[in-house]
Design a protein around this motif. Structure first.
Motif, PDB file in Angstrom:
ATOM      1  N   UNK A 134       0.022   2.797  -4.208  1.00 43.52           N
ATOM      2  CA  UNK A 134      -0.609   3.967  -4.808  1.00 43.52           C
ATOM      3  C   UNK A 134       0.258   4.620  -5.892  1.00 43.52           C
ATOM      4  N   UNK A 135       1.578   4.606  -5.699  1.00 47.34           N
ATOM      5  CA  UNK A 135       2.446   5.281  -6.673  1.00 47.34           C
ATOM      6  C   UNK A 135       2.488   4.524  -8.000  1.00 47.34           C
ATOM      7  N   UNK A 136       2.387   3.194  -7.934  1.00 45.81           N
ATOM      8  CA  UNK A 136       2.314   2.397  -9.166  1.00 45.81           C
ATOM      9  C   UNK A 136       1.024   2.793  -9.926  1.00 45.81           C
ATOM     10  N   UNK A 137      -0.075   2.858  -9.163  1.00 42.06           N
ATOM     11  CA  UNK A 137      -1.374   3.083  -9.798  1.00 42.06           C
ATOM     12  C   UNK A 137      -1.484   4.493 -10.369  1.00 42.06           C
ATOM     13  N   UNK A 138      -0.990   5.470  -9.598  1.00 39.35           N
ATOM     14  CA  UNK A 138      -1.040   6.864 -10.070  1.00 39.35           C
ATOM     15  C   UNK A 138      -0.280   7.020 -11.376  1.00 39.35           C
ATOM     16  N   UNK A 139       0.859   6.348 -11.458  1.00 34.66           N
ATOM     17  CA  UNK A 139       1.683   6.463 -12.670  1.00 34.66           C
ATOM     18  C   UNK A 139       0.952   5.845 -13.864  1.00 34.66           C
ATOM     19  N   UNK A 140       0.299   4.706 -13.648  1.00 32.69           N
ATOM     20  CA  UNK A 140      -0.439   4.076 -14.755  1.00 32.69           C
ATOM     21  C   UNK A 140      -1.582   5.005 -15.208  1.00 32.69           C
ATOM     22  N   UNK A 141      -2.218   5.678 -14.240  1.00 29.73           N
ATOM     23  CA  UNK A 141      -3.293   6.617 -14.599  1.00 29.73           C
ATOM     24  C   UNK A 141      -2.732   7.776 -15.415  1.00 29.73           C
ATOM     25  N   UNK A 142      -1.558   8.263 -14.987  1.00 27.32           N
ATOM     26  CA  UNK A 142      -0.931   9.370 -15.725  1.00 27.32           C
ATOM     27  C   UNK A 142      -0.623   8.939 -17.167  1.00 27.32           C
ATOM     28  N   UNK A 143      -0.438   7.632 -17.373  1.00 27.79           N
ATOM     29  CA  UNK A 143      -0.151   7.127 -18.728  1.00 27.79           C
ATOM     30  C   UNK A 143      -1.443   6.777 -19.470  1.00 27.79           C
ATOM     31  N   UNK A 144      -2.556   7.182 -18.906  1.00 26.40           N
ATOM     32  CA  UNK A 144      -3.829   7.048 -19.623  1.00 26.40           C
ATOM     33  C   UNK A 144      -4.670   5.855 -19.217  1.00 26.40           C
ATOM     34  N   UNK A 145      -4.245   5.075 -18.242  1.00 25.38           N
ATOM     35  CA  UNK A 145      -5.042   3.907 -17.834  1.00 25.38           C
ATOM     36  C   UNK A 145      -6.188   4.349 -16.921  1.00 25.38           C
ATOM     37  N   UNK A 146      -7.270   3.614 -16.988  1.00 25.61           N
ATOM     38  CA  UNK A 146      -8.349   3.818 -16.023  1.00 25.61           C
ATOM     39  C   UNK A 146      -8.209   2.710 -14.985  1.00 25.61           C
ATOM     40  N   UNK A 147      -8.123   3.115 -13.737  1.00 25.51           N
ATOM     41  CA  UNK A 147      -7.928   2.139 -12.656  1.00 25.51           C
ATOM     42  C   UNK A 147      -9.168   2.119 -11.781  1.00 25.51           C
ATOM     43  N   UNK A 148      -9.694   0.938 -11.543  1.00 26.00           N
ATOM     44  CA  UNK A 148     -10.758   0.833 -10.540  1.00 26.00           C
ATOM     45  C   UNK A 148     -10.373  -0.295  -9.588  1.00 26.00           C
ATOM     46  N   UNK A 149     -10.830  -0.144  -8.357  1.00 22.57           N
ATOM     47  CA  UNK A 149     -10.545  -1.201  -7.391  1.00 22.57           C
ATOM     48  C   UNK A 149     -11.870  -1.810  -6.987  1.00 22.57           C
ATOM     49  N   UNK A 150     -11.982  -3.100  -7.198  1.00 19.33           N
ATOM     50  CA  UNK A 150     -13.247  -3.754  -6.904  1.00 19.33           C
ATOM     51  C   UNK A 150     -12.969  -5.163  -6.403  1.00 19.33           C
ATOM     52  N   UNK A 151     -13.637  -5.527  -5.323  1.00 17.41           N
ATOM     53  CA  UNK A 151     -13.545  -6.889  -4.760  1.00 17.41           C
ATOM     54  C   UNK A 151     -12.094  -7.329  -4.552  1.00 17.41           C
TER      55      UNK A 151
END
Ligand code: EPZ
Length: 420
Positions: A124-141
Motif C-alpha cells: 500500500x505504501x508504494x501505491x500511495x506514493x505513486x498516487x501522490x506523484x499523480x498516478x492513477x492506480x486501479x486494481x483489477x484481476x
C-alpha cells in the motif's frame, strides 16, 4: 527437490568470501530501467532471486547477460510494461519494477504479489506514493494498473512506515518525475543508500542520502546516463557466517565485507561473549568460551536486522540463560521455531517474542526450511547438533545464499546436497 545433509557437530576454520548483496542488487537491476545506456554491474550475486528478476527484465524486452558475477544490462530495448503473475508470485521484490516503469513509460501493470511466509507484506505504501506523484492506480484481476500519461510529478511524501523496497521504488520514480520530491521517513538501509549514491553519481540532484529525509529533483521524464557500479557486500550473508563461527565454536575470517554495515550484529555477538576483529574489508570472529544469553529487538537499520533474527535464534539455543528475541517487522517470521524445536531447542513463543532457554543439547533430525533466513538458521543449528540433520526445501536458501554448501564445506563443514 534438493535437500542438505549435515553431519554435526562440526568445527570450522579458514576464510570465506562474501558475495554481493542480493537485496542491494534487486533494486539496482530495476534501476537500470531508468538508464538509456548499457550498464556493467560487478559483484552481482548469482542466486535464484537475481535470475528471476533478470528473467522479468528480459520479458519486458531488456537484454541481460550474467557471467562470473558481471551483469551486462541494456534496457533501451524495453517495449513491454507488464510484470506478470508467474514471476511476481515467486518473488515479491518484482514490485521494484513499478516505480521505474511508471516513471519511464507513463503506465505499467504489475501483478499483486499475494501472500508470503513471513507476514502479510502489503504494498500500500508504494501505491500511495505513486498516487501522490499523480498516478492513477486501479486494481483489477489481481493486477495493479498504474497510469500517469503526462509523467509523474514531484511530491512531498511521508511514509507511514519505514519500508525498504518502498523507499527504493519511490526514489526511482522520483528520479524521472517532473520537479522536486521530498521523501520523509525513508529507509536508511545500506542497500537504499547505494541506490541513491548511484543516482547521485549519474548526475541526479539527490540529497539526504542515508538519512530519513531524501530530496530528489527529477529529470522530467528523461532517462539517465548511468554510471557502471559494483554491488555492495551482502551484510546478511556476512552475519550468517559470523553466526556460523559462533555456533560451531570456531574462528573464521570473512573477506570482502563491509564491517560498518554490521555494527548491530557485531554488538550482539560481543554481548554474547564472542570477539569480532575488523579491518576495512575483513571480519574475524573469535568464539565465546561460553555463549551468554542476549536480548534482541529487530528494527529498521541501523538497528538489529530482521533478516538476522532466525540465525540468532539458532545461536541463542547454545547460550547460557534466557534470551529474548522480539520480532517487530514481520508478524509471522517465526516459522523456524518449530523446526528448531525438532532439533531440541527450548523456545517459547508468545506473540512476536521468542524466549530461548539455553544451553540446549541439539540432536540431528529432519527439518523443513520455510523461508530464506529460516533455512540458514536450520543449517547453523545442524552444524552444532549431534548427528545427522536433513534440511528439506532448500530452494528457499538458493534464492539468497550463493554456494552456501560449497562455502561451508571449504570451511570444514560436513554438508552435502542430495536429491529427495
Ligand atoms: C526488504 O523487504 C527485504 N527485501 C527483506 O529481506 C527484509 O526482511 C525487509 O526489507 C526488512 O528489512 C528486499 O530488500 C528485497 P519493508 P521489504 O517494506 O522492502 C510493512 C530477506 O530475507 N509494509 O521494509 O518488502 C511490511 O509489511 C528479506 O532477504 C507495509 O505495511 O520490507 C513490514 O512490516 C525478506 N506496507 C514493514 O513495512 C508497504 O507498502 C517493513 O517492510 C510496505 C511495507
Amino acid at each position: 527437490m534438493d535437500y542438505l545433509r549435515i553431519q554435526g557437530p562440526t568445527k570450522l576454520s579458514g576464510t570465506v568470501t562474501i558475495s554481493g548483496a542480493k537485496n542491494a542488487a534487486l533494486p539496482l537491476i530495476t534501476l537500470a530501467l531508468l538508464a538509456h545506456n548499457p550498464l556493467k554491474v560487478t559483484n552481482m550475486p548469482e542466486v535464484a532471486d537475481i535470475k528471476t528478476l533478470l528473467k522479468l527484465l528480459q520479458n519486458l524486452g531488456a537484454s541481460c547477460t550474467l557471467q562470473d558475477h558481471v551483469l551486462n544490462i541494456d534496457t533501451s530495448t524495453v517495449n513491454h510494461t507488464m510484470a506478470n503473475y508467474d514471476i511476481v508470485k515467486t518473488m515479491r521484490a518484482s514490485i521494484l519494477v513499478l516505480g521505474p516503469l511508471l516513471a519511464r513509460f507513463g503506465h505499467c501493470e504489475v501483478s499483486l504479489p499475494g501472500g508470503c511466509a513471513i507476514g502479510q507484506r502489503p504494498i500500500d505504501l508504494h501505491l500511495k506514493a505513486m498516487e501522490a506523484m499523480g498516478a492513477t492506480i486501479t486494481i483489477h484481476a489481481g493486477y495493479v494498473h498504474a497510469v500517469a500519461p503526462k509523467g509523474l510529478k514531484g511530491a512531498h511524501i511521508i511514509f507511514d512506515k519505514i519500508t525498504v523496497t518502498g523507499t527504493a521504488n519511490v526514489v526511482m520514480a522520483a528520479a524521472l518525475a517532473h520537479g522536486k520530491s521530498v521523501l520523509v521517513n525513508c529507509a536508511k538501509e545500506p542497500e537504499v543508500v547505494q541506490l541513491c549514491e548511484i543516482l547521485r553519481d549519474s548526475g541526479i540532484d539527490i540529497t539526504g542520502i542515508g538519512t530519513s529525509e531524501i530530496t530528489i529533483v527529477g529529470t522530467g521524464g528523461k532517462t539517465i546516463d548511468m554510471v557502471d557500479f559494483e554491488v555492495i557486500p551482502d551484510r546478511i550473508e556476512a552475519g550468517t557466517y559470523l553466526c556460523a563461527g559462533a555456533i560451531t565454536n570456531s574462528t573464521i575470517t570473512l573477506e570482502r565485507v563491509r564491517p560498518d554495515h554490521l555494527d548491530a550484529v557485531t554488538a550482539k555477538l560481543e554481548q554474547m561473549g564472542c570477539r569480532v576483529e575488523c579491518s576495512a574489508d575483513t571480519m574475524t570472529i573469535h568464539p565465546a568460551a561460553q555463549l551468554k544469553h542476549v536480548d534482541i529487538i529487530t528494527q529498521e537499520y541501523p538497528a538489529f536486522p530482521t533478516d538476522m533474527q532466525a540465525q540468532f535464534l539458532a545461536l541463542a539455543t547454545l547460550a547460557k540463560g534466557a534470551s529474548s528475541i522480539d520480532e517487530r517487522l514481520f508478524e509471522n517470521r517465526f516459522m523456524h521455531v518449530s523446526e528448531l524445536q525438532r532439533l531440541g531447542a527450548d523456545i517459547k513463543l508468545s506473540g512476536h517474542v521468542a524466549t530461548v532457554i539455553g544451553p540446549c543439547e541439539l540432536y540431528g533430525a529432519d527439518v523443513m526450511a520455510t523461508d530464506l533466513r529460516a533455512s540458514s538458521a536450520l543449517v547453523l543449528a545442524a552444524m552444532a547438533a549431534e548427528g545427522t540433520t536433513n534440511v528439506h526445501r532448500i530452494y528457499h536458501l538458493d534464492r539468497g545464499y550463493e554456494n552456501l554448501e560449497q562455502k561451508l564445506r571449504a570451511l570444514g563443514a560436513k554438508i552435502e546436497r542430495l536429491k529427495e
